[in-house]
Motif scaffolding. Structure first.
Motif, short mmCIF file in Angstrom:
data_model
loop_
_atom_site.label_atom_id
_atom_site.label_comp_id
_atom_site.label_asym_id
_atom_site.label_seq_id
_atom_site.Cartn_x
_atom_site.Cartn_y
_atom_site.Cartn_z
N LEU A 246 -14.90 7.58 -24.66
CA LEU A 246 -15.26 6.59 -23.64
C LEU A 246 -14.17 6.42 -22.59
CD1 LEU A 246 -16.96 3.88 -25.88
CD2 LEU A 246 -18.07 5.31 -24.16
N ASN A 247 -12.95 6.85 -22.90
CA ASN A 247 -11.86 6.77 -21.93
C ASN A 247 -12.05 7.70 -20.74
OD1 ASN A 247 -10.51 5.08 -23.88
ND2 ASN A 247 -8.59 5.64 -22.91
N ILE A 248 -13.04 8.56 -20.80
CA ILE A 248 -13.38 9.39 -19.65
C ILE A 248 -13.73 8.51 -18.45
CG2 ILE A 248 -15.06 11.05 -18.74
CD1 ILE A 248 -15.19 12.28 -21.50
N ILE A 249 -14.34 7.35 -18.75
CA ILE A 249 -14.66 6.39 -17.69
C ILE A 249 -13.41 5.56 -17.41
CG2 ILE A 249 -16.20 4.54 -16.94
CD1 ILE A 249 -18.13 5.42 -19.16
N PRO A 250 -12.77 5.72 -16.27
CA PRO A 250 -11.52 4.99 -16.01
C PRO A 250 -11.72 3.48 -16.04
CG PRO A 250 -11.84 6.76 -14.41
CD PRO A 250 -13.14 6.62 -15.17
N ILE A 322 -11.33 2.61 -5.41
CA ILE A 322 -12.25 2.62 -4.26
C ILE A 322 -13.56 3.30 -4.63
CG2 ILE A 322 -12.59 3.55 -1.94
CD1 ILE A 322 -9.54 3.21 -1.53
N SER A 323 -13.49 4.40 -5.35
CA SER A 323 -14.71 5.12 -5.75
C SER A 323 -15.55 4.27 -6.70
CB SER A 323 -14.33 6.44 -6.44
OG SER A 323 -13.62 7.28 -5.56
N GLY A 324 -14.87 3.52 -7.59
CA GLY A 324 -15.61 2.66 -8.50
C GLY A 324 -16.32 1.54 -7.78
N ILE A 325 -15.64 0.92 -6.79
CA ILE A 325 -16.27 -0.15 -6.02
C ILE A 325 -17.44 0.38 -5.20
CG2 ILE A 325 -15.89 -1.79 -4.13
CD1 ILE A 325 -13.01 -2.07 -5.11
N THR A 326 -17.30 1.59 -4.67
CA THR A 326 -18.32 2.15 -3.79
C THR A 326 -19.47 2.79 -4.54
OG1 THR A 326 -16.53 2.64 -2.22
CG2 THR A 326 -18.69 3.68 -1.81
N GLY A 328 -19.70 3.03 -8.21
CA GLY A 328 -19.90 2.64 -9.59
C GLY A 328 -19.17 3.55 -10.58
N ILE A 329 -19.70 3.57 -11.81
CA ILE A 329 -19.05 4.32 -12.89
C ILE A 329 -19.00 5.81 -12.59
CG2 ILE A 329 -19.28 5.00 -15.32
CD1 ILE A 329 -20.30 2.23 -15.92
N VAL A 330 -20.10 6.34 -12.06
CA VAL A 330 -20.13 7.78 -11.74
C VAL A 330 -19.04 8.11 -10.73
CG1 VAL A 330 -21.52 9.64 -10.75
CG2 VAL A 330 -22.59 7.96 -12.25
N GLY A 331 -18.86 7.24 -9.75
CA GLY A 331 -17.82 7.46 -8.75
C GLY A 331 -16.43 7.47 -9.36
N MET A 332 -16.21 6.61 -10.35
CA MET A 332 -14.90 6.57 -11.02
C MET A 332 -14.63 7.85 -11.79
SD MET A 332 -14.96 2.62 -12.39
CE MET A 332 -13.23 2.57 -12.84
N ILE A 333 -15.67 8.40 -12.40
CA ILE A 333 -15.51 9.62 -13.20
C ILE A 333 -15.20 10.82 -12.32
CG2 ILE A 333 -16.69 11.23 -14.76
CD1 ILE A 333 -18.24 8.85 -15.86
N ILE A 334 -15.91 10.94 -11.19
CA ILE A 334 -15.75 12.13 -10.35
C ILE A 334 -14.72 11.95 -9.25
CG2 ILE A 334 -18.15 12.76 -10.78
CD1 ILE A 334 -18.79 11.86 -7.92
N ALA A 335 -14.08 10.77 -9.17
CA ALA A 335 -13.19 10.46 -8.06
C ALA A 335 -12.05 11.47 -7.93
CB ALA A 335 -12.62 9.04 -8.22
#
Length: 363
Positions: A246-250, A322-326, A328-335
């Protein structure tokens, strides 16, 4: 002079462009599953690169044999992953089937009265709160049975996906040199070198990033495992592994992992006294997990991430935030992967730009 014919032609061209773009987007939407398969296969290919190079350069394996060997390693890891979780699912199913929700509710009430007596706080009717929130009904075996059925259906639907991903990954690994040669023939001559250099650097940096990510997850897994073993948690290995994944999701992933660890710790101790055994042990596990997260967030994660993609830890944090705010979770993973790709492309095509030169000075 602008005539009606020019205006009508402009409108037609604009409409044609909109229709073409819409058709392309619709087509991409329809094949989104295939795109996901391609992305997963590409990531697996990047992770496998060091092993493939070792097999080809050190052991003199041919492309096909190196690709097949790497794929077998992935399959064995997947099988091991599945067999790790089968005992956990069976164990927790048995625990939930034996759960006495009335007894659990009484234990909560006793804990509440002890807290009131100690802190002299205003009475809070937990009994009513539990009934209103229907929390106790969520622990019923029917809920868990429904969850298991959904999980089985999900795994069945994923069967074709796994076959497709492994099939694509095999040819990505086996024919990556041929793909690069074909790309050279397709690319425009004016930008051929820049594009090839960008692809090479991106491949190198992302390989380092995903290997670094695996290293980070391994460190977190070991620390989680130590915490769970110290407090004698059942299924410590499996719980630590799941929480580490689960730590894959920052930032959000560790929180989910901590909550999950607490829930599984409580479930594994069903039948024990809630106030003297379950609650203290759960609190200790949560504190231990929070300490692990503090170590990971402040030491291992910034160092490993920044070193693998040659970026400053603060830069990594801001981009992920910034990616997470914009997105969501997918953005945080691929940021981090996407940001790394953009930096490489910008440096290759705009090396003289001052902003680009500052951002990419480490690449």
């Amino acid at each position: 002079m602008i005539t009606s014919k020019i205006i009508s032609n402009g409108i037609l061209r604009a409409l044609s462009t909109i229709l073409v773009v819409g058709a392309i987007l619709y087509f991409l939407y329809e094949i989104q599953t295939v795109i996901v398969y391609l992305c997963i296969s590409l990531i697996l290919c990047l992770i496998a690169n060091p092993l493939v190079q070792f097999l080809k350069n050190k052991l003199k394996f041919r492309n096909s044999l190196a690709a097949a060997t790497t794929l077998i390693v992935f399959i064995l890891l997947l099988v091991g992953f599945i067999f790790l979780f089968v005992p956990l699912i069976i164990s927790q199913a048995n625990n939930l089937s034996l759960l006495d929700t009335n007894n659990l509710q009484n234990q909560f009430m006793q804990t509440e009265r002890s807290i009131e007596a100690y802190f002299n706080i205003q009475h809070v009717d937990l009994n009513k709160m539990l009934k209103d929130s229907k929390i106790t009904s969520a622990f019923g075996i029917g809920y868990f049975t429904g969850f298991i059925n959904s999980l089985i259906n999900f795994l069945a639907n994923m069967g074709m996906g796994l076959v497709s991903v492994f099939f694509i990954t095999f040819f990505f690994i086996k024919d990556q040199d041929a793909f690069k040669a074909s790309a050279r023939r397709i690319l425009p001559d004016s930008n051929e070198d820049k594009i090839i250099n960008s692809i090479t650097k991106i491949n190198h940096l992302l390989t380092r990033y995903f290997i670094g990510l695996l290293l980070q997850l391994t460190v977190v897994f070991i620390l989680y495992l130590i915490v769970l073993l110290i407090f004698g948690n059942q299924n410590a290995f499996v719980i630590a592994f799941l929480c580490a994944i689960l730590n894959i999701i920052p930032y959000i992933g560790p929180i989910i992992g901590t909550i999950l660890a607490g829930i599984l710790t409580m479930i594994s101790m069903i039948g024990s006294d809630f106030q003297s055994e379950i609650l203290p042990k759960t609190i200790y596990v949560l504190i231990g997990f929070l300490l692990v997260q503090a170590i990971d967030n402040n030491i291992s994660q910034p160092i490993i991430s920044s070193k693998s993609v040659n970026s400053h830890p603060l830069e990594i944090f801001l981009i992920t935030l910034i990616s997470g705010i914009t997105f969501g979770i997918v953005g945080m993973i691929i940021a981090i992967p996407v940001y790394t790709m953009l930096k490489v492309i910008l440096k290759e095509f705009f090396p003289n730009n001052k902003i680009v030169s500052v951002l990419t000075e480490r690449i």
